[in-house]
Design an enzyme around this catalytic site. Structure first.
Site, PDB file in Angstrom:
ATOM      1  N   LYS A 147       0.894  -1.099  -0.072  1.00  0.00           N
ATOM      2  CA  LYS A 147      -0.093   0.030   0.196  1.00  0.00           C
ATOM      3  C   LYS A 147       0.871   1.402   0.039  1.00  0.00           C
ATOM      4  O   LYS A 147       1.993   1.397   0.458  1.00  0.00           O
ATOM      5  CB  LYS A 147      -0.959   0.013   1.351  1.00  0.00           C
ATOM      6  CG  LYS A 147      -2.129  -1.038   1.337  1.00  0.00           C
ATOM      7  CD  LYS A 147      -2.816  -0.716   2.671  1.00  0.00           C
ATOM      8  CE  LYS A 147      -3.994  -2.046   2.669  1.00  0.00           C
ATOM      9  NZ  LYS A 147      -4.792  -1.738   1.751  1.00  0.00           N
ATOM     10  N   ARG A 181     -10.211 -11.890   2.263  1.00  0.00           N
ATOM     11  CA  ARG A 181     -10.949 -13.059   1.642  1.00  0.00           C
ATOM     12  C   ARG A 181     -10.219 -14.430   1.623  1.00  0.00           C
ATOM     13  O   ARG A 181     -10.886 -15.488   1.766  1.00  0.00           O
ATOM     14  CB  ARG A 181     -11.416 -12.706   0.131  1.00  0.00           C
ATOM     15  CG  ARG A 181     -10.054 -12.596  -0.681  1.00  0.00           C
ATOM     16  CD  ARG A 181     -10.818 -11.552  -1.980  1.00  0.00           C
ATOM     17  NE  ARG A 181     -11.013 -10.398  -1.936  1.00  0.00           N
ATOM     18  CZ  ARG A 181     -11.107  -9.620  -2.524  1.00  0.00           C
ATOM     19  NH1 ARG A 181     -11.533  -9.784  -3.806  1.00  0.00           N
ATOM     20  NH2 ARG A 181     -11.320  -8.146  -2.445  1.00  0.00           N
TER      21      ARG A 181
HETATM   22  N1  BES Z   1      -8.137  -4.172   4.467  1.00  0.00           N
HETATM   23  C1  BES Z   1      -8.206  -3.341   3.424  1.00  0.00           C
HETATM   24  C2  BES Z   1      -9.724  -2.787   2.937  1.00  0.00           C
HETATM   25  C3  BES Z   1     -10.019  -1.648   3.750  1.00  0.00           C
HETATM   26  C4  BES Z   1      -9.829  -0.354   3.125  1.00  0.00           C
HETATM   27  C5  BES Z   1     -10.306  -1.692   5.099  1.00  0.00           C
HETATM   28  C6  BES Z   1      -9.881   0.723   3.670  1.00  0.00           C
HETATM   29  C7  BES Z   1     -10.653  -0.363   5.656  1.00  0.00           C
HETATM   30  C8  BES Z   1     -10.330   0.733   5.120  1.00  0.00           C
HETATM   31  C9  BES Z   1      -8.224  -4.771   2.062  1.00  0.00           C
HETATM   32  O1  BES Z   1      -7.841  -5.781   2.536  1.00  0.00           O
HETATM   33  C10 BES Z   1      -7.800  -4.180   0.898  1.00  0.00           C
HETATM   34  O2  BES Z   1      -6.521  -3.883   1.143  1.00  0.00           O
HETATM   35  N2  BES Z   1      -8.609  -3.954  -0.185  1.00  0.00           N
HETATM   36  C11 BES Z   1      -8.169  -3.331  -1.216  1.00  0.00           C
HETATM   37  C12 BES Z   1      -8.088  -4.540  -2.219  1.00  0.00           C
HETATM   38  C13 BES Z   1      -7.583  -3.892  -3.556  1.00  0.00           C
HETATM   39  C14 BES Z   1      -6.342  -5.138  -3.864  1.00  0.00           C
HETATM   40  C15 BES Z   1      -8.354  -3.849  -4.754  1.00  0.00           C
HETATM   41  C16 BES Z   1      -8.893  -2.247  -1.518  1.00  0.00           C
HETATM   42  O3  BES Z   1     -10.134  -2.337  -1.357  1.00  0.00           O
HETATM   43  O4  BES Z   1      -8.324  -1.451  -1.790  1.00  0.00           O
HETATM   44 MN    MN Z   2      -5.636  -5.743   1.869  1.00  0.00          MN
END
Ligand code: BES
Ligand code: MN
Ligand code: ZN
Length: 494
Positions: free
Chosen positions: A270, A345
């Site tokens: 990230k 997931r």
């Molecule tokens: N834990 C995050 C989702 C999340 C984002 C929770 C903001 C709380 C606040 C999840 O594991 C993630 O990283 N999701 C990504 C997926 C990406 C690969 C498309 C996302 O939703 O940006």
């Molecule tokens: Mn994630």
């Protein structure tokens, strides 16, 4: 420095809640007095309605006006034009924050609710959650915790109010625990640490607990959880908790929680922004489940509940899962990892498989799963999806009761093709759009025919501001909701 990672436990263990006659309002040092829109202003308030209006106080929920009197203060507290439990919870939170230095709070707020039990419960929740502060790491905490709550009610309502207040205390403890766990920094709270806390809490709250460590997970073939853990120097844990009611259980419900102790994104790292900095809270689902489990015995919930917390951090390193790697999950389904940041997931797939093996009749999962859900619904509302109208309706009814707002998104099967993989049974990320839905469709693959509701709490896990019962920081969203779902569940729920 030794830090208590669940400071609310000790803090709220000592809170006393009692019920007293309405007249006591005159003797209270700090008295919260309910004033609705267009309703009579009680005598104890030293101002007329016209004067209150001049000071900008209309009686809207969330408004407070602190007025001095001889031996204390009266906090005129707006309850709106319909004092529902949700309105009273919000009003109580505003009252408690309005007198942030006082540790003994006396209020007639519950006396204006139609159902004295529900009103008293909501007021206790509102006061304690509204005053919550996470200061485990503050050398000189400036917050003053509430020590005593006295609810002023009419004699006829006293018993119902007392019982409601007791329920409120149990639920405020659970939600506060959930906030503590989410707020704990990842360098202090890792998966083995959460398992230790779960074992301790299980002992205190009459739960059975089994912790599967890394070796056990290898033997069990939990390739999803192990795949996410691959880049970490810290072991994963699958924490399984069981609540068995005293009498013959009315059913067997399964809870599944996403327990990513810290989500760096893994190899799909990230960016270093504010969102990334919030990722110590990526175990909020697991925290809400653990917290909910601690309330079931005290509330004499008649259903058996099994809970599965899939816990690990998600880290990049030389041993981390790479893009294109294939994981073999507990159910035997194979997963092509096309983005290591879609990790929730993967760990949940194994947890859902274990729940099904244990024969749960229905599953409710809760996860900070997708940024897409946050983008769609914002920070006030969780997304809910599922395969069963009865379970969805149960979750929606509980959300209305606890005022943890949810909104249904369509689990449209036509998006399933976004998850097709050339090498494995499924890949872990769909296309650019409908990310909350494709994530749920991924989980649905493991759920199969079991009645199921999925809560995506990426938005409401956290609040940027103090807003009614949601304090700034981790909100504990879902803990109270899950307790209510368990209380409402039975095999005959259809
Ligand atoms: N834990 C995050 C989702 C999340 C984002 C929770 C903001 C709380 C606040 C999840 O594991 C993630 O990283 N999701 C990504 C997926 C990406 C690969 C498309 C996302 O939703 O940006
Ligand atoms: Mn994630
Ligand atoms: Zn995540």
């Amino acid at each position: 420095m030794t830090v208590d990672l669940i400071p609310s436990r000790a803090l709220l263990a000592d809170v006393t809640v009692s019920v007293a006659p309405l007249e006591e309002v005159r003797n209270a040092r700090t008295a919260g007095v309910a004033v609705g829109i267009g309703k009579d202003v009680p005598d104890v308030v030293p101002l007329t309605r016209a004067r209150l209006t001049e000071w900008g106080f209309t009686g809207a929920v969330g408004q407070t006006l602190v007025l001095p009197r001889e031996d204390g203060i009266v906090v005129v507290t707006g309850v709106g034009d319909d004092p529902t439990p949700a309105a009273l919870r919000d009003a109580a939170a505003a009252f408690a924050r309005g007198v942030g230095r006082d540790d003994v709070l006396v209020t007639d707020l519950a006396s204006v609710g139609a159902d004295p039990g529900a009103a008293a419960q909501a007021v206790v929740e509102g006061i304690l959650l509204g005053r919550y502060r996470y200061d485990a790491f503050k050398t000189n905490p400036d917050a003053v915790p509430v020590r005593e709550i006295v609810l002023l009610v009419a004699d006829a309502s006293a018993d119902a109010a007392r019982q409601g207040a007791e329920r409120g205390l149990v639920l405020a403890r659970a939600a506060s625990l959930s906030r503590d766990l989410a707020s704990a920094p990842a360098d202090y709270l890792d998966a083995p640490g959460l398992a230790d806390i779960a074992v301790r809490l299980a002992g205190e709250h009459g739960l059975e607990v089994t912790v599967h460590d890394k070796a056990a997970l290898v033997a069990m073939g939990c390739g999803g959880l192990l795949g996410v853990n691959a880049g970490s120097v810290v072991e994963p844990r699958m924490i399984v908790l069981r609540y068995v009611p005293a009498g013959e259980p009315t059913g067997h419900l399964g809870f599944v929680g996403k327990g990513i102790m810290y989500d760096s994104g893994g190899i799909s790292l990230k960016p270093s922004n504010a969102m990334h900095a919030a990722m110590k809270m990526d175990m909020s689902g697991a925290g809400a489940v653990l917290a909910a489990m601690t309330a079931l015995a005290a509330l004499e919930v008649p259903t058996a509940v099994s809970a599965y917390l899939a816990c690990t951090d998600n880290m990049p390193s030389g041993s981390a899962t790479k893009l294109g790697d294939v994981l073999v999950s507990r159910s035997g389904r194979t997963i092509e990892v096309v983005n290591t940041d879609a990790e929730g997931r993967l760990v949940m797939a194994d947890a859902i498989a274990l729940a099904k093996e244990d024969g749960v009749e229905a599953i409710v999962d809760i996860a900070t799963l997708t940024g897409a859900c946050l983008a769609a619904l914002g920070t006030l509302t969780a997304g809910v999806m599922g395969n069963d109208e009865g379970m969805l309706a149960l979750v929606e009814a509980s959300a209305a009761t606890t005022d943890e707002q949810v909104w249904r998104l369509p689990l449209d099967r036509r998006y399933r093709k976004q998850l097709e993989s050339e090498v494995a049974d499924i890949k872990n990320l769909g296309g650019e759009f409908a990310g909350a839905i494709t994530a749920a469709l991924f989980l649905a693959e493991w759920v199969e025919g079991t009645p199921w509701a999925h809560l995506d709490i990426a938005g409401p896990m956290r609040s940027d501001v103090d807003d009614a019962w949601r304090t700034k920081g981790a909100t504990g969203f879902g803990a109270r909701l899950l307790v209510d779902v368990a209380a409402g569940f039975s095999s005959g729920w259809r």
